[in-house]
Each structure stands twice: as C-alpha cells, then as structure tokens.
Design an enzyme around this catalytic site. Structure first.
Site, PDB file in Angstrom:
ATOM      1  N   LYS A 280     -59.536  25.396  56.333  1.00 30.18           N
ATOM      2  CA  LYS A 280     -60.847  25.372  55.579  1.00 30.18           C
ATOM      3  C   LYS A 280     -61.786  24.536  54.726  1.00 30.18           C
ATOM      4  O   LYS A 280     -60.519  23.774  54.062  1.00 30.18           O
ATOM      5  CB  LYS A 280     -60.517  27.288  54.258  1.00 30.18           C
ATOM      6  N   GLY A 281     -62.095  23.811  54.606  1.00 28.99           N
ATOM      7  CA  GLY A 281     -63.359  23.412  53.913  1.00 28.99           C
ATOM      8  C   GLY A 281     -62.295  22.997  52.623  1.00 28.99           C
ATOM      9  O   GLY A 281     -62.137  23.841  51.550  1.00 28.99           O
TER      10      GLY A 281
ATOM     11  N   LEU B 169     -67.137  27.283  49.163  1.00 26.85           N
ATOM     12  CA  LEU B 169     -66.108  25.957  49.561  1.00 26.85           C
ATOM     13  C   LEU B 169     -64.809  26.615  48.340  1.00 26.85           C
ATOM     14  O   LEU B 169     -64.071  25.832  48.025  1.00 26.85           O
ATOM     15  CB  LEU B 169     -66.302  24.607  49.472  1.00 26.85           C
TER      16      LEU B 169
ATOM     17  N   ASN C  97     -60.989  20.245  57.320  1.00 26.79           N
ATOM     18  CA  ASN C  97     -62.442  19.679  56.553  1.00 26.79           C
ATOM     19  C   ASN C  97     -62.057  19.434  55.788  1.00 26.79           C
ATOM     20  O   ASN C  97     -61.245  20.404  54.709  1.00 26.79           O
ATOM     21  CB  ASN C  97     -62.755  21.410  57.091  1.00 26.79           C
TER      22      ASN C  97
ATOM     23  N   CYS D 118     -72.488  21.987  54.481  1.00 31.63           N
ATOM     24  CA  CYS D 118     -72.016  23.037  53.691  1.00 31.63           C
ATOM     25  C   CYS D 118     -73.393  23.815  52.580  1.00 31.63           C
ATOM     26  O   CYS D 118     -73.923  22.868  51.630  1.00 31.63           O
ATOM     27  CB  CYS D 118     -70.921  22.778  52.773  1.00 31.63           C
TER      28      CYS D 118
ATOM     29  N   LYS E 148     -69.213  16.944  60.804  1.00 28.76           N
ATOM     30  CA  LYS E 148     -69.716  18.028  61.165  1.00 28.76           C
ATOM     31  C   LYS E 148     -71.549  18.792  60.349  1.00 28.76           C
ATOM     32  O   LYS E 148     -71.079  18.296  59.999  1.00 28.76           O
ATOM     33  CB  LYS E 148     -69.016  19.723  60.351  1.00 28.76           C
TER      34      LYS E 148
ATOM     35  N   ASN F 294     -72.892  24.021  61.997  1.00 27.27           N
ATOM     36  CA  ASN F 294     -72.543  25.080  60.799  1.00 27.27           C
ATOM     37  C   ASN F 294     -74.112  26.038  61.051  1.00 27.27           C
ATOM     38  O   ASN F 294     -74.520  25.969  61.799  1.00 27.27           O
ATOM     39  CB  ASN F 294     -72.368  23.293  59.075  1.00 27.27           C
TER      40      ASN F 294
ATOM     41  N   GLY G 231     -73.042  33.464  63.454  1.00 25.89           N
ATOM     42  CA  GLY G 231     -72.865  34.719  64.565  1.00 25.89           C
ATOM     43  C   GLY G 231     -73.549  34.923  65.820  1.00 25.89           C
ATOM     44  O   GLY G 231     -74.706  33.371  65.674  1.00 25.89           O
TER      45      GLY G 231
ATOM     46  N   THR H 166     -67.487  33.175  62.985  1.00 28.72           N
ATOM     47  CA  THR H 166     -67.749  34.328  62.989  1.00 28.72           C
ATOM     48  C   THR H 166     -66.817  35.659  63.970  1.00 28.72           C
ATOM     49  O   THR H 166     -66.089  36.748  63.338  1.00 28.72           O
ATOM     50  CB  THR H 166     -68.861  34.343  62.913  1.00 28.72           C
TER      51      THR H 166
HETATM   52  N1  ORO Z   1     -70.064  28.074  53.995  1.00 33.31           N
HETATM   53  C1  ORO Z   1     -70.870  27.351  55.988  1.00 33.31           C
HETATM   54  O1  ORO Z   1     -71.240  28.518  55.949  1.00 33.31           O
HETATM   55  N2  ORO Z   1     -70.108  26.369  55.524  1.00 33.31           N
HETATM   56  C2  ORO Z   1     -69.817  25.297  55.598  1.00 33.31           C
HETATM   57  O2  ORO Z   1     -69.197  24.391  55.241  1.00 33.31           O
HETATM   58  C3  ORO Z   1     -69.598  25.978  54.430  1.00 33.31           C
HETATM   59  C4  ORO Z   1     -69.449  27.236  53.615  1.00 33.31           C
HETATM   60  C5  ORO Z   1     -68.830  27.553  52.031  1.00 33.31           C
HETATM   61  O3  ORO Z   1     -67.427  26.997  51.686  1.00 33.31           O
HETATM   62  O4  ORO Z   1     -69.613  28.714  51.373  1.00 33.31           O
END
Ligand code: ORO
Length: 301
Positions: free
Chosen positions: A43-44, A71, A97, A127, A162, A189, A214, A263
């Site tokens: 996760k970011g 995020l 990430n 994002c 990305k 993304n 998705g 997804t």
């Molecule tokens: N949501 C996304 O679709 N892509 C990202 O890189 C980050 C998020 C998020 O944390 O909202």
C-alpha cells in the site's frame, strides 16, 4: 519457465499484487501462500501517517469500483518497523509504493527504503484522490522526469514509475519516466470517475472525483499498456481490471513483462494464485516453454 526480469529484479513469475488492494499482505497471508506470488506491491506510503479521506471511500458500480481512500497509511517509519519484518519472512519480492507531496518527499522516502528486504520502489505519481479535482504529478511529463531522476539518485533498488491513465498520451509519460532513469513503468492507476446521489443531488465522494478500477477499465488499460510498451524500451508492468489468467495473458501479449492484480483481490482473495495456475496451464496446452516468448507477441498487420 515462468521467471521474468523486471528492471534488474528477478521474479519467480510475472504475477504481482497492485498497490492499495493487498495492504501489506497480512490479511491475504491467511488465505493464500504469499511465497507463490511474483511480487507483493504494498500500500502507498507517505512521509507522515495519513488519515485518508472522509467516508465513503469506496462505491461499487455494475462493472467496477470507485475509490477515494486518500492514501490512508501509518507512514514510512511504521512500515519499516512493523510491516517489513513480517514480509521478510516470505520468499517474495517486495515492492514499496511511495506517494510524496513534493519531489523532496519522494527522495526522502526512497532513501529510507534503500534497505534489506525492499526489492523495488514504485513511485506513485498517479493517486487521483489526494488533491481535490483528482490531479496528480503524473499528468505532467516534466514532473515525472524530475521525480524519477531524484529518486534514482538515492536508491540502488529497482525503480518503477506508476503512471496515471488520466492523460492524453501515455507514451509521452512512459518516455519521461524512462528518460528520468526508471527501470520500469507500471500502469494503469485508476481512471478519474464520479458518482452522484440523485436524491440529495450531491456527489457520492467529498472530493467529487474518485478512481475507477475493475473490469470496466480493462480494455482501456490494455490499450494504454500496448501504447506504453511501444513507446519505451524498459519493462512495462500491466494492470487494470485483470481478473483471470486470460486477462493477464492479454496484457502480456500486448507487451507487459509482468502484471498486477488489484480490485479482483477484493472479490476473490485467491485471484492471484488462480491467474498463476491458469498461465501455467495455458503454457502447457500451447507448448510454450518460456513465458518470455509471450511478452509483446501481438501480431498486428
Ligand atoms: N487510490 C487510487 O485509486 N490510486 C492511488 O494511487 C491511491 C488511491 C488512494 O489512496 O486513494
């Protein structure tokens, strides 16, 4: 052979998880054997802990999902202290990430993460949910170039950029990453989307715009991966609505050296494993000894 090499990183197979859909692997580790994955993309992360956006954060559509998570995460230090030791117990490549708000923040995190147990850095310039209106660094090729260059200066790890699909020419963005020194690009993304509550006539999401993922986005993602793969020499990691081995193979034939599942993990926690098994069976049935024979093998007149 299922092994692929992505920008110096040797993966046991080309199937990884997409950032933000797999947490740090803990929950999924109870359902699947993490050792079987090509890589886990976590996760970011941000420099400081981040609360994320107010609810609702996800909204289902008939063929995909909108998210506005913003995020949410505990920050890069907590990741290194609490999550990385867990991941190190597995024999799987770990790609981290990172989502900075400035070039300096990207470089700061990349430097901190230039440590054992981290195999790659994925620069998240895409994002859609942090700034109101859904804009990201990734819509500006010059920003992509500069961030990539600064991150490359401070890390020995494989650097993946990305990219966002919310641009006119994905080839130009992929090229900017390559010119900045990226070892690979990953895309796509989420696509900027929205939903409206017709009773209140208000947007479902506080930020109005959210990220669509998705099955709905698969044909668009496939087209963009195809375009990016033609624009650069560095490897492309393809993602966007992959939910079966057939989807994964389409991306690879279009030019993706590896693929990521996002997804679909929410729908079927075993999705990544099923995709790996499906690719193996396809190779046996079609007498393909090396997965690399498939990559970019699209026949176009
Ligand atoms: N949501 C996304 O679709 N892509 C990202 O890189 C980050 C998020 C998020 O944390 O909202």
């Amino acid at each position: 052979n299922l092994q692929v090499e992505v920008g110096g990183l040797k993966l046991k197979n080309p199937v990884m998880t997409a950032s933000g859909t797999f947490g740090f692997g803990r929950e999924y580790g109870e359902y699947i054997d993490l050792n079987q994955l090509g890589a886990i993309v976590v996760k970011g992360l941000t420099v400081k802990p981040k609360e994320g956006n107010p609810p609702p954060r996800v909204y289902e559509t008939p063929c995909g999902m909108l998210n506005s998570v913003g995020l949410q995460n505990s920050g890069v230090d907590a990741f290194i202290e609490k999550e990385l030791p867990f991941l190190r117990d597995y024999d799987v490549a770990v790609i981290v990430n990172i989502a900075g708000e400035t070039i300096e923040e990207f470089a700061y995190m990349a430097k901190k993460l230039d440590i054992d147990g981290v195999d790659g850095i994925e620069i998240n310039v895409s994002c859609p949910n942090v700034k109101k209106g859904g804009m990201a660094f990734g819509i500006n090729p010059e920003d992509i170039f500069n961030i990539t260059k600064e991150v490359k200066k401070v890390t020995q790890k494989t650097v993946i950029v990305k990219l966002t699909p919310n641009v006119g020419d994905i080839g130009v963005c992929a090229k900017a990453a390559e010119d900045g020194g990226a070892d690979a690009v990953s895309l796509i993304n989420t696509i900027a989307g929205m939903a409206i509550n017709i009773d209140t006539r208000t947007p479902v999401f506080k930020n109005v715009i959210a990220g669509l993922s998705g099955p709905a986005i698969k044909p668009i993602a496939l087209r963009m991966v195809y375009e990016a793969a033609r624009a650069v020499k560095i490897p492309v990691i393809g993602m966007g609505g992959i939910s079966s081995f057939k989807d994964a193979l389409e991306f690879m034939i279009a030019g993706a050296k590896a693929v990521a599942i996002g997804t679909c993990n929410f729908v079927n926690p075993n999705c990544t494993i099923e995709v790996i098994e499906g690719i193996k069976q396809y190779m046996v049935l079609n007498n393909i000894e090396d997965i690399n024979e498939i990559i970019g093998s699209l026949k176009v007149d």
